[in-house]
Design an enzyme around this catalytic site. Structure first.
Site, short mmCIF file in Angstrom:
data_model
loop_
_atom_site.label_atom_id
_atom_site.label_comp_id
_atom_site.label_asym_id
_atom_site.label_seq_id
_atom_site.Cartn_x
_atom_site.Cartn_y
_atom_site.Cartn_z
N TRP A 102 -3.07 -4.39 2.60
CA TRP A 102 -3.85 -4.82 3.72
C TRP A 102 -5.67 -4.89 4.37
CZ3 TRP A 102 0.38 -5.80 6.48
CH2 TRP A 102 1.19 -5.61 6.30
N ASP A 171 -8.02 -0.30 10.77
CA ASP A 171 -7.25 -0.22 10.12
C ASP A 171 -6.37 0.98 10.08
OD1 ASP A 171 -4.26 -0.43 9.47
OD2 ASP A 171 -4.72 -2.33 8.70
N LYS A 195 4.34 3.41 11.71
CA LYS A 195 4.04 4.39 9.96
C LYS A 195 4.13 5.83 10.75
CE LYS A 195 3.72 0.69 7.90
NZ LYS A 195 2.47 0.15 8.25
C1 LIG Z 1 1.94 -2.04 8.33
C2 LIG Z 1 0.49 -2.43 7.93
C3 LIG Z 1 0.23 -2.87 8.33
C4 LIG Z 1 0.61 -4.02 9.19
O1 LIG Z 1 1.62 -4.11 10.15
P1 LIG Z 1 2.24 -4.97 11.46
O2 LIG Z 1 2.70 -4.01 12.34
O3 LIG Z 1 3.73 -4.96 10.43
O4 LIG Z 1 1.59 -6.23 11.67
C5 LIG Z 1 -1.36 -3.15 8.73
N1 LIG Z 1 -1.83 -2.71 7.94
C6 LIG Z 1 -1.69 -1.35 7.33
C7 LIG Z 1 -2.76 -0.46 6.79
C8 LIG Z 1 -0.36 -1.23 7.66
O5 LIG Z 1 0.21 0.25 6.67
#
Ligand SMILES: *Cc1c(COP(=O)(O)O)cnc(C)c1O
Length: 359
Positions: A102, A171, A195
């Site tokens: 990511w 993030d 999540k």
């Molecule tokens: C799932 C995830 C993403 C992607 O998220 P989307 O909502 O599908 O764009 C980005 N960063 C992390 C750490 C994730 O777990």
């Protein structure tokens, strides 16, 4: 109807059962209004109250200070990869720590709209971990240092924040609401909801107001955070249903006792599962023990055929979503806030049984 399974999916992920039941009811009749939550105006009182409650509960639970704005946006965390740089780089380079799948995605997208630099790269380190303090080089001229607090695919987590002369941007898609956030270190935090916060379709962005204000005014309105700061994220039609469920999840977190209680529970769940892996002589964790994720437990079996069999038999036993990410393979048990301890216990029991039958 079949039996409801324990859901170990990395995302969209498990939600509290009580939340799902209430949301199901609201799809037909939201709070006795005679209208479905799916079919009511986002300018009406019923929706607006839920929208404001989601914002207020997030602020309360995450202890967000007044100089930060909370935004509810669309486009997922993936949209944030570039949007962060569009708004925050402001003519300066931006530094990135590359820790896994990511972080790499964030770095690549930001590079399309801003000058980006690698502050550290631990992607090839085995077993997987975040960079050590001695491996991180952040320029004092950087607009920010980007980190991915929990690498959902690789199963590693920053256990403490890196030192940095500039504010952090993080993030937190897969570990937001699982621990306290030291806001004085950050200028922005973002997370896709699916999540730990709710269903897919809404992305939470928490940004320091003075930083958002300074973003280029030439940015398209939807991409400029300030647009949404000024309108409480009601500039256009928001993802109403996702935000409604987010409000329910924040109510649930409050009823559990808040973030600190969930953190304790999560640590206990993860410790149990890792202990079962380490003590087995059969399963093997893939992450460096000092940086293991509390949210996504990644591990392997002696060979890939056994892993396939494991996933299949687990599914049949009511344990769903244990297949590792397609890029790294192996197994992954995502044990977010809403995964009850009984789910982890069931997984551990299954792992013991499986080992007995296959070793
Ligand atoms: C799932 C995830 C993403 C992607 O998220 P989307 O909502 O599908 O764009 C980005 N960063 C992390 C750490 C994730 O777990």
């Amino acid at each position: 109807m079949g039996k409801v399974k324990f859901n170990f999916s990395a995302g969209p992920a498990v939600l509290p059962e009580a939340v799902l039941k209430e949301a199901a009811q609201a799809v037909v009749d939201c709070g006795g209004t005679g209208l479905s939550i799916l079919c009511m105006s986002h300018r009406g009182g019923t929706y607006e109250a839920l929208h404001m409650e989601a914002l207020a509960n997030l602020r309360d639970l995450l202890r967000v200070p007044d100089d930060f704005a909370i935004l509810l946006l669309q486009g997922g965390a993936t949209q944030q990869f570039s949007q962060v740089a569009m708004n925050l780089a402001q003519g300066k380079p931006a530094d990135y720590t590359l820790t896994g799948q990511w972080a790499e995605g964030a770095f690549k997208e930001a590079g399309k709209v801003a000058a980006v630099r690698v502050a550290a790269d631990s992607r090839k380190v085995q077993p997987a971990r975040v960079p050590l303090a001695s491996e991180i080089k952040v320029g004092a001229d950087a607009a920010y240092l980007h980190i991915t607090t929990n690498e959902t695919v690789d199963g590693i987590q920053w256990t403490s924040l890196p030192d940095s002369p500039v504010p952090l941007v993080a993030d937190m898609s897969s570990d937001i609401m699982s621990r306290d956030i030291p806001w004085n270190r950050f200028s922005l935090v973002y997370a896709g909801a699916q999540k730990n916060l709710g269903p897919a379709g809404v992305t939470v962005v928490i940004v320091r107001k003075d930083v958002a204000e300074k973003a280029p005014s030439a940015l398209p309105a939807m991409l400029r955070y300030q647009t949404h700061v000024e309108k409480d994220s009601l500039h256009n039609t928001p993802p109403c249903f996702s935000i409604y469920v987010l409000a329910l999840v924040t109510r649930w977190v409050k009823a559990q006792g808040g973030v600190a209680v969930l953190e304790q529970r999560n640590r206990a769940k993860a410790a149990k599962l890792y202990a079962a892996i380490d003590g087995s002589g059969f399963y093997r964790g893939t992450a460096d023990k000092a940086y293991r994720s509390i949210m996504n437990v990644t591990y392997r079996l002696p060979n890939e055929d056994l892993e396939k069999t494991f996933v299949k038999e687990a599914e049949a036993a009511g344990l769903s979503g244990l297949k590792g990410h397609r890029v790294v393979g192996g197994l992954r048990a995502s044990i977010y806030n809403a995964m009850p301890e009984s789910g982890v216990d069931a997984l551990i029991q299954f792992m013991k049984d499986f080992q007995g039958r296959h070793s």
